[in-house]
Design an enzyme around this catalytic site. Structure first.
Site, PDB file in Angstrom:
ATOM      1  CG  HIS A  49       4.126  13.721 -20.680  1.00  0.00           C
ATOM      2  ND1 HIS A  49       5.131  12.807 -20.436  1.00  0.00           N
ATOM      3  CD2 HIS A  49       4.389  14.238 -21.903  1.00  0.00           C
ATOM      4  CE1 HIS A  49       5.950  12.774 -21.456  1.00  0.00           C
ATOM      5  NE2 HIS A  49       5.526  13.633 -22.371  1.00  0.00           N
ATOM      6  CE1 TYR A 217       2.155  12.160 -25.048  1.00  0.00           C
ATOM      7  CE2 TYR A 217       4.330  13.130 -25.280  1.00  0.00           C
ATOM      8  CZ  TYR A 217       2.958  13.265 -25.156  1.00  0.00           C
ATOM      9  OH  TYR A 217       2.389  14.523 -25.150  1.00  0.00           O
TER      10      TYR A 217
HETATM   11  P1  FAD Z   1      -5.441  27.066 -22.450  1.00  0.00           P
HETATM   12  O1  FAD Z   1      -5.384  25.584 -22.565  1.00  0.00           O
HETATM   13  O2  FAD Z   1      -4.719  27.890 -23.457  1.00  0.00           O
HETATM   14  O3  FAD Z   1      -6.981  27.463 -22.449  1.00  0.00           O
HETATM   15  C1  FAD Z   1      -7.412  28.785 -22.536  1.00  0.00           C
HETATM   16  C2  FAD Z   1      -8.870  28.782 -22.977  1.00  0.00           C
HETATM   17  O4  FAD Z   1      -9.368  30.121 -22.902  1.00  0.00           O
HETATM   18  C3  FAD Z   1      -9.051  28.319 -24.418  1.00  0.00           C
HETATM   19  O5  FAD Z   1     -10.089  27.369 -24.494  1.00  0.00           O
HETATM   20  C4  FAD Z   1      -9.394  29.605 -25.171  1.00  0.00           C
HETATM   21  O6  FAD Z   1     -10.218  29.390 -26.292  1.00  0.00           O
HETATM   22  C5  FAD Z   1     -10.100  30.408 -24.078  1.00  0.00           C
HETATM   23  N1  FAD Z   1     -10.042  31.875 -24.267  1.00  0.00           N
HETATM   24  C6  FAD Z   1      -8.955  32.626 -24.581  1.00  0.00           C
HETATM   25  N2  FAD Z   1      -9.285  33.926 -24.669  1.00  0.00           N
HETATM   26  C7  FAD Z   1     -10.616  34.008 -24.398  1.00  0.00           C
HETATM   27  C8  FAD Z   1     -11.536  35.102 -24.333  1.00  0.00           C
HETATM   28  N3  FAD Z   1     -11.171  36.374 -24.581  1.00  0.00           N
HETATM   29  N4  FAD Z   1     -12.835  34.838 -24.016  1.00  0.00           N
HETATM   30  C9  FAD Z   1     -13.241  33.544 -23.750  1.00  0.00           C
HETATM   31  N5  FAD Z   1     -12.400  32.472 -23.812  1.00  0.00           N
HETATM   32  C10 FAD Z   1     -11.104  32.703 -24.120  1.00  0.00           C
HETATM   33  N6  FAD Z   1       1.318  20.645 -20.484  1.00  0.00           N
HETATM   34  C11 FAD Z   1       1.347  19.504 -19.739  1.00  0.00           C
HETATM   35  O7  FAD Z   1       0.955  19.527 -18.550  1.00  0.00           O
HETATM   36  N7  FAD Z   1       1.820  18.327 -20.276  1.00  0.00           N
HETATM   37  C12 FAD Z   1       2.269  18.252 -21.578  1.00  0.00           C
HETATM   38  O8  FAD Z   1       2.672  17.178 -22.030  1.00  0.00           O
HETATM   39  C13 FAD Z   1       2.239  19.458 -22.390  1.00  0.00           C
HETATM   40  N8  FAD Z   1       2.688  19.468 -23.688  1.00  0.00           N
HETATM   41  C14 FAD Z   1       2.641  20.634 -24.421  1.00  0.00           C
HETATM   42  C15 FAD Z   1       3.130  20.664 -25.742  1.00  0.00           C
HETATM   43  C16 FAD Z   1       3.110  21.846 -26.499  1.00  0.00           C
HETATM   44  C17 FAD Z   1       3.695  21.870 -27.889  1.00  0.00           C
HETATM   45  C18 FAD Z   1       2.551  23.032 -25.943  1.00  0.00           C
HETATM   46  C19 FAD Z   1       2.496  24.317 -26.746  1.00  0.00           C
HETATM   47  C20 FAD Z   1       2.077  23.009 -24.625  1.00  0.00           C
HETATM   48  C21 FAD Z   1       2.131  21.826 -23.858  1.00  0.00           C
HETATM   49  N9  FAD Z   1       1.686  21.795 -22.528  1.00  0.00           N
HETATM   50  C22 FAD Z   1       1.742  20.649 -21.780  1.00  0.00           C
HETATM   51  C23 FAD Z   1       1.229  23.027 -21.898  1.00  0.00           C
HETATM   52  C24 FAD Z   1      -0.251  23.138 -21.883  1.00  0.00           C
HETATM   53  O9  FAD Z   1      -0.790  22.948 -23.171  1.00  0.00           O
HETATM   54  C25 FAD Z   1      -0.693  24.512 -21.363  1.00  0.00           C
HETATM   55  O10 FAD Z   1       0.075  24.877 -20.250  1.00  0.00           O
HETATM   56  C26 FAD Z   1      -2.162  24.407 -20.953  1.00  0.00           C
HETATM   57  O11 FAD Z   1      -2.962  24.176 -22.091  1.00  0.00           O
HETATM   58  C27 FAD Z   1      -2.620  25.676 -20.232  1.00  0.00           C
HETATM   59  O12 FAD Z   1      -3.970  25.520 -19.877  1.00  0.00           O
HETATM   60  P2  FAD Z   1      -4.877  26.783 -19.639  1.00  0.00           P
HETATM   61  O13 FAD Z   1      -6.224  26.240 -19.301  1.00  0.00           O
HETATM   62  O14 FAD Z   1      -4.214  27.724 -18.700  1.00  0.00           O
HETATM   63  O15 FAD Z   1      -4.911  27.555 -21.040  1.00  0.00           O
END
Ligand code: FAD
Length: 382
Positions: A49, A217
């Site tokens: 979402h 959804y």
């Molecule tokens: P991430 O998306 O985890 O990205 C981190 C990136 O860093 C990845 O690409 C990874 O490969 C990279 N990385 C990690 N370590 C290293 C390293 N050492 N060196 C280089 N690269 C690295 N959020 C919403 O807003 N709406 C929703 O509907 C929703 N539904 C969800 C459903 C589920 C079941 C889950 C588990 C989560 C959901 N979320 C939702 C939450 C959302 O997925 C996360 O909060 C979001 O992905 C966080 O984004 P981020 O960029 O902080 O981290």
């Protein structure tokens, strides 16, 4: 900004938060490189979402219309009793969201959204296959080392590297996230499979009972793909890693006694995966020296408000605003300003999301969806 153009910002992690930070920083004229451990991204089977609070940020990036065109636009978020089907809440979205919150509320395939974000960046912005293994902040700049033996230097580093963040570890020491005691099953169902049932499938509905739920959804504007994600208690994890295959049998068992619509969804499931939901307590610091955190690296949460990625993207927008305000040379003030203007909201969302109470009963979600990050006066005190 003239000197800032020569300075380098490194973002570690090209997830939804890192990709948003890269787009916003580039749009503001900064020089950005993103280092991502994956060799490439695939269209992982999951939906997401995106609230009006974040569609306003996509407006700034230049992707609001594109994402809107691809996505489903539910008129309501319904909450229903898992067994009886009785309505517990009807939260207006659709035109109401446009009018009251100033942007659409969409549900979309997260792989499609992510690919759109990555494609929007200047060519060469993301360097793939760069798993960060070491970080040295010399005081004058930061040296990043990667598992492939290469290194890179940057003036400041944004840790957008998710729940197992290496940058968080450098700031606060090694500590595994805690398992919440809940798992999430995720499955995509084709429109054809749904058409076989003589039932009505609502655009966005959460089925609840005492200790579990199923959120359902559409992930496309064409409504040819439906998605469910659950929250189900499971005391012990029988696996390590981010997910494992589940099964229709396991789903029938977990949702025994649930409404016929839920049974039909399980029956239509071709493949389903199971994800442990992990967590961390709010961090005592969000930055140190030239390193700063955003998104799940900083405040991971159970996903039950559907706002985890939204908070990562809000972080990206606020961090960009603060760096524009101070310039990169005064990164210390920018990082403090960023934390002062993000911590309270991100921590509140983290706590409501973890409690899994949001929109279960009729309530006003304006504090989440009505928020316009660009309309906030910057607070200099936390
Ligand atoms: P991430 O998306 O985890 O990205 C981190 C990136 O860093 C990845 O690409 C990874 O490969 C990279 N990385 C990690 N370590 C290293 C390293 N050492 N060196 C280089 N690269 C690295 N959020 C919403 O807003 N709406 C929703 O509907 C929703 N539904 C969800 C459903 C589920 C079941 C889950 C588990 C989560 C959901 N979320 C939702 C939450 C959302 O997925 C996360 O909060 C979001 O992905 C966080 O984004 P981020 O960029 O902080 O981290």
């Amino acid at each position: 900004m003239s000197t800032d153009k020569q300075k380098k910002i490194a973002i570690v992690g090209a997830g939804l938060g890192g990709a948003a930070a890269a787009a916003l920083l580039q749009e503001a004229g900064f020089n950005v490189t993103v280092y991502e451990q994956s060799e490439e991204f695939s269209r992982l089977g999951a939906g997401i979402h995106v609230g009006p609070n974040v569609m306003k940020i996509f407006r700034k990036i230049g992707l609001e219309q594109k994402l809107s065109d691809m996505a489903s636009h539910p008129d309501f978020w319904f909450s229903r009793d898992g067994e009886t089907g009785d309505y517990m809440s009807r939260i207006p979205l659709g035109d109401y969201a446009l009018k009251e919150y100033g942007a659409p509320y969409i549900t979309i395939h997260r792989g499609d959204m992510h690919a759109t974000q990555i494609d929007h960046l200047k060519p060469g912005t993301v360097q793939f296959g760069k798993k960060l293994s070491g970080v040295e902040d010399s005081g004058d700049d930061v040296l990043l080392s990667f598992e492939d033996g290469t290194t890179a230097r940057a003036d400041i580093v944004v840790g957008a590297d998710g729940i197992n963040s290496k940058i968080r570890e450098v700031l606060l020491g090694p500590e595994d996230p805690t398992y919440s005691g809940w798992v999430a099953h995720r499955a995509l169902i084709t429109g054809e499979a749904l058409a076989k049932h003589n039932l009505s499938f609502e655009d966005c509905v959460k089925w609840w009972s005492e200790d579990r739920h199923m959120m359902v959804y559409y992930t496309t504007g064409k409504k040819d793909e439906y998605y469910y994600v659950t929250g189900v208690p499971q005391e012990k994890l029988e696996f390590e890693g981010s997910f494992i295959d589940s099964s229709r049998e396991e789903m029938f068992e977990a949702f025994k006694g649930y409404h016929p619509v839920v049974q039909a969804l399980i029956e239509s499931t071709e493949s389903v995966t199971k994800w442990p939901l992990k967590n961390r307590n709010p961090l005592p610091v969000w930055s140190e020296g030239r390193l700063v955190l955003l998104g799940d690296a900083c405040h991971p949460m159970k996903p039950h408000m559907a706002q985890g990625a939204c908070m990562a993207i809000e972080d990206a927008a606020m961090l960009t605003r603060c760096l524009q305000e101070t310039g990169i040379d005064d990164y210390a003030t920018a990082f403090k300003l960023y934390e002062n203007n993000r911590k309270e909201r991100a921590t509140r969302v983290q706590s409501v999301s973890n409690a899994n109470t949001f929109l279960r009963d009729q309530e006003d979600p304006a504090w989440v969806y009505g928020y316009d990050l660009y309309a906030q006066d910057l607070k200099t005190e936390g």
